[in-house]
Motif scaffolding. Structure first.
Motif, PDB file in Angstrom:
ATOM      1  N   LEU A   1       0.822  -1.213   0.000  1.00  0.00           N
ATOM      2  CA  LEU A   1       0.000   0.000   0.000  1.00  0.00           C
ATOM      3  C   LEU A   1       0.857   1.263   0.000  1.00  0.00           C
TER       4      LEU A   1
ATOM      5  N   SER B   1      -0.582   7.069  -1.264  1.00  0.00           N
ATOM      6  CA  SER B   1      -1.666   7.564  -2.119  1.00  0.00           C
ATOM      7  C   SER B   1      -2.929   6.711  -1.998  1.00  0.00           C
ATOM      8  N   GLY B   2      -2.783   5.518  -1.411  1.00  0.00           N
ATOM      9  CA  GLY B   2      -3.896   4.594  -1.331  1.00  0.00           C
ATOM     10  C   GLY B   2      -3.879   3.539  -2.417  1.00  0.00           C
ATOM     11  N   ASP B   3      -2.925   3.636  -3.345  1.00  0.00           N
ATOM     12  CA  ASP B   3      -2.821   2.657  -4.422  1.00  0.00           C
ATOM     13  C   ASP B   3      -2.112   1.390  -3.941  1.00  0.00           C
ATOM     14  N   HIS B   4      -2.568   0.255  -4.427  1.00  0.00           N
ATOM     15  CA  HIS B   4      -1.913  -1.025  -4.177  1.00  0.00           C
ATOM     16  C   HIS B   4      -1.115  -1.397  -5.426  1.00  0.00           C
TER      17      HIS B   4
END
Length: 222
Positions: free
Chosen positions: A147, A150-153
């Protein structure tokens, strides 16, 4: 068996040397990014320094290692487990280095299908061992270990799929510096110990008896 698991050395390895001078472990596992894009001879130098404590060292490359890192690991006193497996006291250990594709076109990136096919074969060879450690540089996708702020995986879909299908005891990964921590996929514990370059590591204690096997782990600063 007491294991020190680290990742993301990026050429800064003096903290592990200081730790090993005053702490005992039975095995060291390095989950990639031994160097920071080279130079080529640095990987062998780092691994030999860490191996100088007469403790077995298992290593895989990371995406920020140059392609020649395979030879550097093979020429060092460490054991290269990229696409390979070893068994130590009923503990099966295998690895797959590099990462899934990134926007940065780093030296060691693999397509997801290659990761799935090659890493799965490696893990399948040890699946019948009592304890299985799956060492990858890339973390499995959609976990706390991949993670970004930015919250992107941004982890590997293939690594996740392999874990879902084969359920190793532990997945030791790295790659995403900001995602130090742990998670679970089914019965598999996912561990991203963070950057060794910042003094982050994980201690794994495997206590095996005839009746039961206990596996404990703790992310620590060294």
């Amino acid at each position: 068996m007491k294991i020190l698991a680290v990742s993301d050395i990026h050429g800064k390895y003096h903290k592990i040397l200081n730790y090993l001078k005053s702490n005992h472990v039975d095995l060291i596992i390095i989950a990639g990014d031994i160097t920071n894009f080279g130079p080529s001879e640095l990987g062998e130098e780092i691994l030999n320094e860490i191996s100088s404590f007469n403790i077995p060292v298992l290593a895989i490359p990371g995406n920020c290692d140059q392609t020649c890192i395979y030879n550097e690991i093979d020429n060092s006193n460490a054991v290269n487990i990229h696409g390979r497996n070893v068994v130590i006291k009923d503990v099966g250990i295998c690895g797959f280095g590099g990462s899934n594709p990134t926007p940065f076109e780093t030296p060691l990136e693999f397509e997801e299908i290659q990761i799935y096919e090659e890493a799965k074969k490696t893990l399948e060879r040890i699946k019948d061992q009592k304890i299985t450690l799956f060492v990858t540089h890339a973390p499995p996708k959609d976990t706390m270990a991949d993670l970004l702020p930015s919250g992107d995986h941004v982890g590997s879909e293939a690594v996740r799929r392999i874990i879902e299908e084969l359920q190793p005891t532990l997945n030791i990964c790295g790659h995403i510096h900001e995602a130090k921590g742990e998670d679970k996929i089914g019965e598999t514990c996912i561990i991203n110990p963070g950057q060794l370059s910042e003094g982050n590591a994980c201690l794994i204690d495997i206590n095996d008896s005839e009746d039961v096997t206990h596996v404990r782990h703790e992310i620590v600063d060294i």
